[in-house]
Write an enzyme that holds these catalytic residues in place. Structure first.
Site, short mmCIF file in Angstrom:
data_model
loop_
_atom_site.label_atom_id
_atom_site.label_comp_id
_atom_site.label_asym_id
_atom_site.label_seq_id
_atom_site.Cartn_x
_atom_site.Cartn_y
_atom_site.Cartn_z
N HIS B 133 32.19 47.03 96.03
CA HIS B 133 30.93 47.15 95.31
C HIS B 133 31.25 47.68 93.92
CE1 HIS B 133 26.57 47.77 94.81
NE2 HIS B 133 26.96 48.78 94.03
N CYS B 134 30.95 46.92 92.93
CA CYS B 134 31.31 47.29 91.57
C CYS B 134 30.14 47.99 90.89
CB CYS B 134 31.72 46.06 90.77
SG CYS B 134 32.29 46.44 89.11
N PRO B 135 30.28 49.23 90.52
CA PRO B 135 29.16 49.92 89.87
C PRO B 135 28.93 49.44 88.44
CG PRO B 135 31.07 51.37 89.99
CD PRO B 135 31.43 50.11 90.72
#
Lengths: 143, 776
Positions: B133-135
């Site tokens: 999950h890429c912020p």
């Protein structure tokens, strides 16, 4: 309109007796393939050959959709060059095959499965995870 | 911030993406405004053009990575997970290119996560080919948007390199004017680029390695393939090609939306499918025919393809017990097994305890139908031609009732296959057996069971796949088992019984005993006339019945059974000894009570009256238990039980099996439940047990007359088995059992016998109503 019955309406004509879920076949990795083994619940409903034929065709169609061929290369390049705006205009190869699959499922339902009291659900509705086969109650038997 | 009733608006999760977007766009804009004009003038106009292109590429990929569906799996429908939810094991194994990969059950999404799929806690979704999950993009990176994310990283790295170098050139040319606005801005841009250069380049390099290896970040970080083989790799070039060039997979959500829109706008386009009964049914006639061929010889004719309806008449007429033929059929029919059956079998069955396994085989060959059999079939046939299927289902029940023993029987797989191919075979047997049972009366339980099962035909059909192979496996198991245990052991006994026809089912001992007993008995009765055309394996055994076989068998290599062979052998011996002693003791009594393996009265009949009543409890619990029986446990049980009541073998086994636990959920559970219920119902029907809990049935009496002829055979058989299974058969059984002597005490000896036994043994009702004798 007599000929245009919505799926919902038609479903009311026969009650759902059971549902069979054909799972994915992961033996070749994450390619979209479904198991072709004949579920026991359908033994009384449809011929094994017919069912396996359907599954094999679906598997072939999905393999074709995911194939890394020239068409997918061209699409990828075009997409890059146009900053992916091309997706707004044209239909990708995958989408085309998905439509083909939907049509095939529809045709199979009309010709083969519905007369036998079965209904195939497009796996796309389930995220390409399962093929749901709805078994309808055979009221003629109960009558 | 408005807080809706639903999802709360969390501004904090947008900070990284906002920061990233701001920095990216802002910096680049400043670069273009303050630096590029001079660069275009001095160096070349291509510089801004190039930078513009790269920046555009960065933006496009950034947008795609941010807004594209990563491959979210929609939640599973309720219908889909209803079988899995409660009794589902946490993990399911699947083989991918020869490597076992574990699929975990997702409690949120209600399905087993496909390989490489993971649940994102931030997005609260299962994502296909989950990477991370890429912020910075506030999105999961999964199958559908990994390519954009990777290209974003590549292009961003290139962009940063470009901006930094061109800015450096600018600054170097404006060293004397560092205080000027343009220079200052360029310096700031250079700082930003330089600051984020290391992390971005590091991440880019990391993902380049991942792409080359064909792994996801999730797999790399969790060390899934550390030191192992990655089954998903296609080679370095193949992996790169797959990432960069694979077709864009459409998002199911988007597609569904499109479909909805299309149909809402134009309802006529909606596909309409008419599903109205009556429905076409597949032609099962061929199948029936194959069944007929089967072998038992006894019921060769029982299975009539079309007339499943004829089964209705079974009640009235006498149907050859289809028992033994099935075994033959299996051997004959080596049709390629449907994978489904196998899988269903494997999926549903649980590893059976060796002990159970052994016993089962004997039953396996017999038409499972014991309980459900005839009646079920009859009902089924009306609706469907595939009574065979029903049979399978029935079998399944039988199978289920016992702890699944088939798993280990890989060797039997082929048999399973054959079985599958001729589902009808089963049909015939059950039906046949059923009729027999009906006639005999004792199998009242069966009837009840059948009825109970009737409604479950649908369910049973599902089991069919599972069961049929099992039955086959049982058969196989029995064969192998028999070889191990020899006649003394129930499986052998079962075979022998068949062969001998009149042999008391006692020897069966298999978990299916109750059913089998019925079948066997009935079969036996019928068999008298018909030469048992059992599989060669059976027949020889039958002949030997006695001790010599067990010994022989013991030595024979058994696939799965081998494990407990020695155990079984020892049990056998012990049982024989016990039996002999008992026979001596009870010679005058009606021993049959204990032994009569009345299928119906299985539960009650065998054991002590107390047991008869009591088995229900344990049985039920056993059958329903979701834990798969462990082999070790079963063996142990057998050991203990075997010592006690040899005759009870089946019950014992069942007990053993049941204690081991049942396979988790799904098919097995339901089956077991069915089985247990049937067993319970059997128990409830006092029937044969008579002496124990309820009045003895003497319904078998009519059948008894024949038994004497069998009894002799049986007796010899019994010696080995000692099982006296169900006294139901009445005198017949009695004679048969116990001592191997040909006492044909009709009827009621059961009662007499049992009491004698009670002193020594305690009868416990096991799964499927098998009564086990436990010496106390």
């Amino acid at each position: 309109m007599a000929e245009t019955h919505s799926l919902q309406d038609l479903r009311h004509q026969a009650a759902v007796a059971a549902k069979v879920f054909i799972q994915r076949d992961y033996t070749n990795g994450t390619l979209c393939q479904f198991q072709t083994k004949f579920p026991s619940e359908l033994e009384t409903k449809i011929d094994k050959q017919q069912f396996e034929e359907t599954m094999r065709t679906l598997n072939n169609l999905y393999a074709e959709a995911e194939k890394l061929g020239s068409q997918s290369y061209v699409e990828g390049c075009l997409a890059c060059l146009t900053a992916y705006t091309i997706f707004l205009c044209i239909e990708t190869h995958y989408e085309k095959v998905l439509k083909k699959i939907a049509k095939y499922i529809q045709e199979q339902n009309d010709k083969v499965y519905a007369p036998r009291g079965l209904l195939l659900t497009d796996p796309l509705e389930r995220g390409l995870r399962v093929i749901e086969i709805t078994i309808f109650e055979d009221r003629s038997l109960t009558q | 911030m408005p807080n809706s009733a639903g999802k709360r608006f969390k501004p904090t999760k947008y900070i990284p993406v906002s920061t990233a977007a701001t920095l990216l766009v802002g910096s680049t804009t400043l670069f273009f405004v303050f630096t590029c004009p001079w660069l275009a003038k001095v160096i070349s106009p291509a510089v801004p053009f190039y930078n513009g292109l790269v920046f555009l590429f960065v933006l496009a990929n950034f947008s795609m990575a941010t807004f594209m569906d990563p491959g979210v799996y929609p939640r599973a429908n309720e219908d889909e997970d209803k079988d899995d939810d409660f009794r589902a094991p946490l993990y399911k194994n699947v083989e991918i290119k020869g490597i076992q990969v574990r699929m975990k059950w997702c409690a949120t999404c209600h399905f087993y996560r496909p390989p490489r799929c993971s649940h994102c806690s931030v997005c609260d979704n299962c994502v296909e080919d989950f990477d991370h999950h890429c912020p910075w993009v506030n999105n999961c990176i999964g199958r559908r948007n990994y390519r954009y994310f990777f290209l974003f990283l590549l292009s961003l790295s290139a962009h940063m390199v470009g901006v930094f170098s061109f800015g450096l050139i600018f600054v170097l040319h404006h060293r004397e004017m560092l205080g000027a606005l343009h220079t200052t801005v360029t310096l700031v841009v250079m700082c930003v680029a330089g600051l984020f250069f290391i992390p971005v380049m590091g991440l880019t390099g990391f993902h380049m390695v991942l792409v080359a290896r064909g792994r996801t970040t999730n797999e790399q970080v969790t060390g899934k393939f550390r030191g192992g083989v990655n089954p998903f790799t296609k080679g370095c070039c193949g992996n790169v090609e797959y990432v960069l060039c694979s077709p864009l997979a459409p998002s199911p959500v988007v597609i569904l939306l499109c479909f909805l829109c299309r149909y809402v706008l134009d309802p006529k386009k909606k596909p309409h499918i008419k599903i109205q009964p009556p429905f076409i049914r597949p032609d099962t006639s061929e199948r029936h025919i194959t069944i007929k061929v089967s072998d038992n010889g006894i019921h060769g004719t029982i299975i009539h393809s079309k007339s499943k309806c004829s089964l209705d008449g079974l009640d009235g007429k006498e149907m050859q017990p289809p028992l033994p033929p099935k075994a033959d059929k299996y051997s004959q029919l080596k049709a390629p097994q449907t994978s489904s059956e196998e899988s269903s079998l494997s999926g549903r069955t649980h590893p059976s305890t060796p002990a159970m396994y052994r016993y089962r085989p004997s039953f396996g060959t017999m038409p499972k139908v014991h309980y459900h059999t005839a009646e079920e079939k009859i009902i089924m046939s009306e609706d469907r031609k595939t009574s065979a299927i029903l049979e399978e289902g029935v079998r399944g029940h039988d199978y289920r009732s016992e702890p699944n023993l088939d798993l280990p029987e890989y060797a039997n797989a082929p048999l399973h296959r054959t079985f599958q191919s001729s589902p009808f075979q089963l049909d015939s047997d059950p039906v046949a057996s059923r009729t027999l049972s009906l006639k005999q009366g004792p199998c009242r339980l069966e009837k009840g069971q059948l009825q109970a099962l009737g409604p479950q035909t649908a369910a049973s059909t599902s089991y069919k796949g599972a069961f049929s192979p099992n039955t086959l496996s049982n058969r196989n198991g029995s064969l192998s088992y028999d070889s191990l245990l020899n006649p003394s052991i129930s499986p052998a006994g079962a075979n022998e019984c068949r062969a001998h026809r009149g042999m008391p089912p006692m020897g069966f001992h298999s978990p299916y005993l109750p059913n089998k007993m019925c079948h066997i008995r009935e079969t036996e009765i019928h068999r008298q006339q018909a030469a048992p055309a059992y599989s060669p394996v059976v027949i020889p055994r039958g002949m030997g019945r006695q001790s010599p076989h067990p010994r022989d068998r013991d030595s024979s290599p058994v696939r799965y059974d081998n494990l407990s062979q020695t155990i079984m052998a020892s049990i056998q011996e012990r049982k024989e000894l016990e039996e002999r002693e008992k026979r001596k003791m009870m010679h005058g009594r009606s021993q049959t009570s204990i032994y009569t393996p009345d299928s119906a009265a299985f539960d009650g009949g065998y054991g002590l009256p107390t047991n008869a009543c009591y088995p229900e409890g344990p049985r039920g619990s056993f059958s329903r238990g979701p834990t798969p029986p462990t082999y070790g446990g079963s063996r142990d049980n057998l050991m203990g039980l075997g010592v006690m009541s040899y005759g009870q073998r089946t019950p014992v086994q069942r007990y053993a099996g049941s204690t081991l636990g049942r396979a988790p959920r799904t098919s097995s559970t339901s089956l077991h439940t069915d089985h247990s219920s049937t067993n319970s119902s059997q128990n409830r029907t006092p029937g044969p047990e008579g002496p124990y809990c309820s009045p003895v049935h003497q319904p078998h009496s009519p059948a008894m007359p024949r038994s004497p002829s069998y009894s002799h055979q049986k007796l010899s058989y019994i010696n080995t088995h000692e099982k006296t299974e169900s006294p139901r058969l009445g005198g017949q059984r009695e004679a048969v059992k116990v001592n191997g002597q040909m006492d044909c005490h009709m009827s009621t000896q059961n009662a007499s016998l049992s009491p004698g036994r009670h002193s020594n043994v305690k009868k416990v009702t096991g799964v499927g109503g098998t009564t086990y004798e436990i010496s106390v």
